[in-house]
Write a protein that holds these residues in place. Structure first.
Motif, PDB file in Angstrom:
ATOM      1  N   ASP A  14      23.079  56.652  61.078  1.00 45.98           N
ATOM      2  CA  ASP A  14      23.469  56.518  59.674  1.00 45.98           C
ATOM      3  C   ASP A  14      22.854  55.261  59.060  1.00 45.98           C
ATOM      4  OD1 ASP A  14      25.040  57.312  57.312  1.00 45.98           O
ATOM      5  OD2 ASP A  14      26.174  55.479  57.742  1.00 45.98           O
ATOM      6  N   ALA A  15      22.838  54.163  59.810  1.00 50.93           N
ATOM      7  CA  ALA A  15      22.248  52.926  59.301  1.00 50.93           C
ATOM      8  C   ALA A  15      20.752  53.099  59.044  1.00 50.93           C
ATOM      9  CB  ALA A  15      22.495  51.777  60.281  1.00 50.93           C
ATOM     10  N   PHE A  16      20.044  53.751  59.975  1.00 49.58           N
ATOM     11  CA  PHE A  16      18.617  54.015  59.760  1.00 49.58           C
ATOM     12  C   PHE A  16      18.412  54.890  58.527  1.00 49.58           C
ATOM     13  CE2 PHE A  16      17.757  53.037  64.380  1.00 49.58           C
ATOM     14  CZ  PHE A  16      16.823  52.051  64.151  1.00 49.58           C
ATOM     15  N   GLU A  17      19.258  55.889  58.336  1.00 53.20           N
ATOM     16  CA  GLU A  17      19.135  56.781  57.182  1.00 53.20           C
ATOM     17  C   GLU A  17      19.423  56.041  55.879  1.00 53.20           C
ATOM     18  OE1 GLU A  17      21.679  60.035  58.296  1.00 53.20           O
ATOM     19  OE2 GLU A  17      20.198  60.818  59.721  1.00 53.20           O
ATOM     20  N   GLN A  18      20.396  55.123  55.899  1.00 53.54           N
ATOM     21  CA  GLN A  18      20.693  54.314  54.718  1.00 53.54           C
ATOM     22  C   GLN A  18      19.499  53.426  54.345  1.00 53.54           C
ATOM     23  OE1 GLN A  18      23.402  54.123  52.609  1.00 53.54           O
ATOM     24  NE2 GLN A  18      24.108  55.977  53.627  1.00 53.54           N
ATOM     25  N   ILE A  19      18.838  52.879  55.358  1.00 59.45           N
ATOM     26  CA  ILE A  19      17.647  52.061  55.106  1.00 59.45           C
ATOM     27  C   ILE A  19      16.550  52.923  54.491  1.00 59.45           C
ATOM     28  CG2 ILE A  19      15.773  50.775  56.223  1.00 59.45           C
ATOM     29  CD1 ILE A  19      17.968  49.815  58.263  1.00 59.45           C
ATOM     30  N   ALA A  20      16.323  54.107  55.059  1.00 60.67           N
ATOM     31  CA  ALA A  20      15.282  54.998  54.551  1.00 60.67           C
ATOM     32  C   ALA A  20      15.545  55.364  53.088  1.00 60.67           C
ATOM     33  CB  ALA A  20      15.184  56.252  55.416  1.00 60.67           C
ATOM     34  N   MET A  21      16.804  55.617  52.739  1.00 57.93           N
ATOM     35  CA  MET A  21      17.141  55.966  51.357  1.00 57.93           C
ATOM     36  C   MET A  21      16.829  54.814  50.399  1.00 57.93           C
ATOM     37  SD  MET A  21      20.638  58.303  51.551  1.00 57.93           S
ATOM     38  CE  MET A  21      21.610  56.896  51.189  1.00 57.93           C
ATOM     39  N   ARG A  22      17.038  53.592  50.832  1.00 57.34           N
ATOM     40  CA  ARG A  22      16.788  52.429  49.978  1.00 57.34           C
ATOM     41  C   ARG A  22      15.293  52.182  49.750  1.00 57.34           C
ATOM     42  NH1 ARG A  22      21.768  51.795  51.762  1.00 57.34           N
ATOM     43  NH2 ARG A  22      23.213  50.362  50.745  1.00 57.34           N
ATOM     44  N   CYS A  23      14.463  52.760  50.587  1.00 50.15           N
ATOM     45  CA  CYS A  23      13.013  52.547  50.498  1.00 50.15           C
ATOM     46  C   CYS A  23      12.358  53.449  49.453  1.00 50.15           C
ATOM     47  CB  CYS A  23      12.368  52.749  51.873  1.00 50.15           C
ATOM     48  SG  CYS A  23      12.832  51.465  53.034  1.00 50.15           S
ATOM     49  N   HIS A  24      13.111  53.990  48.566  1.00 53.07           N
ATOM     50  CA  HIS A  24      12.621  54.871  47.512  1.00 53.07           C
ATOM     51  C   HIS A  24      12.217  54.048  46.292  1.00 53.07           C
ATOM     52  CE1 HIS A  24      12.708  58.051  44.471  1.00 53.07           C
ATOM     53  NE2 HIS A  24      12.543  58.878  45.476  1.00 53.07           N
TER      54      HIS A  24
END
Length: 91
Positions: free
Chosen positions: A46-56
């Motif tokens: 979940d933490a990795f996915e949250q980081i990926a979402m912020r990279c937009h």
């Protein structure tokens, strides 16, 4: 994970340099969770996915960093997002 660690350190540093302290701290906090082997796989993923979402471009990409061109900043975010997604899938 070494590449991810380097990318996250760079992004956090760039955000702090640009004055986006709250966002830098949030990103660092998520990275700490993502890299903490003592946490459950679900929490880390979940933490990795949250980081990926912020990279937009519509999230962290909207920030203006005077020390980087927009293209360079977006390029860094794109690399970080790909790395976060890759690490998320490998858990």
């Amino acid at each position: 994970m070494t590449m991810f660690s380097e990318l996250i350190t760079s992004a956090v540093s760039d955000l702090r340099h640009g004055g986006f302290i709250k966002d830098a701290n949030e990103l660092q906090h998520l990275a700490d969770f993502a890299l903490d082997q003592s946490l459950s796989a679900g929490n880390r993923k979940d933490a990795f996915e949250q980081i990926a979402m912020r990279c937009h471009v519509k999230w962290l990409g909207e920030f203006y960093l005077s020390h980087l061109s927009q293209k360079a900043w977006w390029g860094r975010l794109e690399k970080l997002g790909r790395s976060a997604k890759k690490n998320s899938r490998s858990i």
